[in-house]
Scaffold this motif. Structure first.
Motif, mmCIF file in Angstrom:
data_model
loop_
_atom_site.group_PDB
_atom_site.id
_atom_site.type_symbol
_atom_site.label_atom_id
_atom_site.label_comp_id
_atom_site.label_asym_id
_atom_site.label_seq_id
_atom_site.Cartn_x
_atom_site.Cartn_y
_atom_site.Cartn_z
ATOM 1 N N GLY A 156 0.796 -1.230 0.000
ATOM 2 C CA GLY A 156 0.000 0.000 0.000
ATOM 3 C C GLY A 156 0.821 1.270 0.000
ATOM 4 N N VAL A 157 2.118 1.161 0.327
ATOM 5 C CA VAL A 157 2.933 2.365 0.486
ATOM 6 C C VAL A 157 3.285 2.961 -0.875
ATOM 7 N N GLY A 158 2.852 4.220 -1.038
ATOM 8 C CA GLY A 158 3.155 4.908 -2.282
ATOM 9 C C GLY A 158 2.260 4.480 -3.427
ATOM 10 N N GLY A 159 1.439 3.511 -3.201
ATOM 11 C CA GLY A 159 0.566 3.056 -4.284
ATOM 12 C C GLY A 159 -0.812 3.656 -4.149
ATOM 13 N N HIS A 160 -1.773 3.011 -4.771
ATOM 14 C CA HIS A 160 -3.106 3.571 -4.705
ATOM 15 C C HIS A 160 -3.974 2.843 -3.704
ATOM 16 N N TRP A 195 1.316 6.897 -8.263
ATOM 17 C CA TRP A 195 0.376 7.309 -7.211
ATOM 18 C C TRP A 195 -0.470 8.499 -7.677
ATOM 19 N N ILE A 196 0.166 9.471 -8.325
ATOM 20 C CA ILE A 196 -0.571 10.666 -8.773
ATOM 21 C C ILE A 196 -1.645 10.279 -9.783
ATOM 22 N N THR A 197 -1.281 9.433 -10.776
ATOM 23 C CA THR A 197 -2.272 9.108 -11.812
ATOM 24 C C THR A 197 -3.418 8.264 -11.267
ATOM 25 N N PHE A 236 -5.628 10.484 -7.927
ATOM 26 C CA PHE A 236 -6.430 11.659 -8.275
ATOM 27 C C PHE A 236 -7.141 11.432 -9.609
ATOM 28 N N PRO A 237 -8.424 11.798 -9.679
ATOM 29 C CA PRO A 237 -9.171 11.571 -10.919
ATOM 30 C C PRO A 237 -8.500 12.236 -12.133
ATOM 31 N N SER A 238 -7.958 13.429 -11.920
ATOM 32 C CA SER A 238 -7.337 14.116 -13.061
ATOM 33 C C SER A 238 -5.808 14.083 -12.976
ATOM 34 N N GLY A 239 -5.307 13.111 -12.199
ATOM 35 C CA GLY A 239 -3.856 13.032 -11.995
ATOM 36 C C GLY A 239 -3.072 12.869 -13.280
#
Lengths: 141, 323
Positions: A137-141, B131-133, B136-139
């Protein structure tokens, strides 16, 4: 003339290990990848992949296979599929620098600073490989 | 003159192919994937083959052209493009590094201290990018805009940096001296063995940390930044800088690749034709490059990167409904 150039043995060991692993990885990736592309069965259906490859990666896998992916089980447990075998080749490629570092470490001899550097890099590499399994889970979604 | 026109033609092909890819992508989306499945590997093969032709003399790896152009023109998620770009850069680096090391051009002793740091930042970059993409919906649009901005920086670096073939290092810093950062290789154009010394290692490590983060985040190779740092800052001769940069890219990208593999962001359907295309293209490109004027090729690639930068920013802003 070229024989006058001294190359440290740890450089030579690094190069040899990297070369052998790269050849094996490329062969596995390309052979099974091409078999997949010419129509042999794969884990991912190509038409479904094309229809969904505009989605972020997590949504892609939910749509195409109905799964969430964390780690390497998604292809390691489906090695009957040509695409997963091709993934194995990509993994071998991604292991090449690690094996080269281990080979260089074995030849570092009394060069303490380089033994430390190689050990740090090997530890970082092993962490990079293990992280998705031990800290999914770390750094992931 | 013929060579100039050849390169102009190649540049034109890249644009047409790219625009063609965009048109095909739109068509495929409109028809619900109307293109036959086998068309996509062929399109990718042709696209990366052309990139492979252009890359060798430009001083950048194929990945740094593949990622922005694919993001701008192709329908794939930026996640898959970054994954493929990373594997392409990795394959190129792994294929060429052993030979460069044996000749004395690439030096593991120079690579080791900087990679200890940049490998960590490269892994962090890969984690942050995915993680950003996904969080976040608009990542993905922010990533696309950031990629465009990074390309502008690369453009400026390429425009302003001057390569020094044999930098003169009068004195090594303490750390470089203690680590024995010296080497030699046989230079056929001079018909003699050239010896070199590395300096300013501590400052170099800081630069490599930053470059590693960017490379991991966007799935770009980092030759565009590694080479100026090694050459202009640390005093490595240009051939040593480009060769050692290859080894650094190989190690960093291999570490970052595991993040993409574990997230399922590496699809053989995209990666395999791309790796084959760029490998064959690069072999032919290396022969073409002997006859081409390096400055002209450099400007051609810079123009392509500028175009890709603008297109990525526009695409990102459109996605965010800013324009």
């Amino acid at each position: 003339m070229e024989k006058q150039v001294y190359i440290d043995p740890l450089n030579i060991s690094f190069a040899r290990a990297m070369e052998i692993t790269t050849y094996i990885g490329l062969a596995v990736m390309v052979i099974f990848g091409l078999l997949y592309l010419v129509g042999l069965s794969g884990f991912v259906d190509m038409k479904q992949a094309i229809a969904n490859w505009n989605l972020p990666v997590s949504e892609f896998w939910k749509e195409v296979k109905g799964i969430e992916i964390h780690g390497y089980a998604w292809f390691l447990s489906n090695l009957k599929g040509m695409d997963c075998l091709s993934m194995l080749g990509i993994c071998i490629l991604a292991l090449a620098p690690l094996l080269a570092l281990v080979a260089a470490l074995a030849r570092a001899g009394g060069q303490k600073a380089y033994i430390i550097f190689f050990l740090i890099m090997i530890a970082e590499f092993v962490f990079a490989i293990m992280k998705p399994i031990i800290l999914p889970g770390v750094g992931g979604h | 003159m013929r060579v100039k026109w050849l390169w102009l033609f190649l540049g034109f092909l890249v644009l047409v192919f790219g625009l063609g890819g965009e048109a095909l992508a739109s068509e495929a989306a409109a028809k619900g994937g109307g293109l036959p499945w086998w068309a996509w590997p062929l399109i990718l093969f042709g696209f990366t083959f052309i990139i492979g032709l252009i890359a060798p003399m430009s001083g950048v790896g194929g990945g740094v052209l593949f990622v922005p152009l694919s993001t701008a023109f192709f329908p794939f998620s930026v996640d898959f493009i970054r994954g493929a770009g990373l594997i392409m850069a990795l394959t190129s680096a792994l294929s060429s590094s052993p030979q460069l090391i044996r000749k004395g051009l690439a030096n593991i002793k120079v690579m080791a201290p900087v990679v200890c740091v940049s490998m960590v930042t490269s892994i962090i970059g890969g984690i942050v990018g995915l993680w950003i993409t996904n969080a976040f919906p608009s990542g993905k649009y922010y990533i696309t805009i950031a990629l465009g901005l990074v390309l502008f920086v690369i453009f400026v670096v390429m425009l302003t940096s001057k390569r020094v073939e044999f930098p003169e290092v009068k004195e090594q810093d303490g750390l470089s001296s203690a680590l024995g950062l010296t080497g030699s290789w046989f230079e056929p154009t001079l018909n003699k063995v050239v010896e070199y010394k590395i300096t300013r290692l501590p400052v170099g490590i800081i630069f490599f940390a930053l470059v590693g983060f960017i490379a991991g985040m966007f799935g770009l190779g980092a030759g565009w930044a590694n080479v100026p740092v090694l050459n202009l800052l640390m005093g490595a001769p240009i051939k040593v800088a480009t060769s050692t940069s290859m080894v650094i890219i190989g190690v960093n990208d291999a570490a970052a690749a595991w993040i993409y593999i574990a997230k399922g962001a590496v699809l053989p359907m995209i990666v395999v034709p791309s790796v084959i295309g760029i490998s064959i293209g690069a072999r032919i490109g290396a022969k073409l490059a002997v006859k081409a004027k390096p400055v002209f090729v450099k400007y051609l690639v810079m123009a392509i990167m500028l175009l890709a930068a603008v297109l990525n920013i526009i695409k990102g802003l459109k996605g965010l409904h800013v324009i």
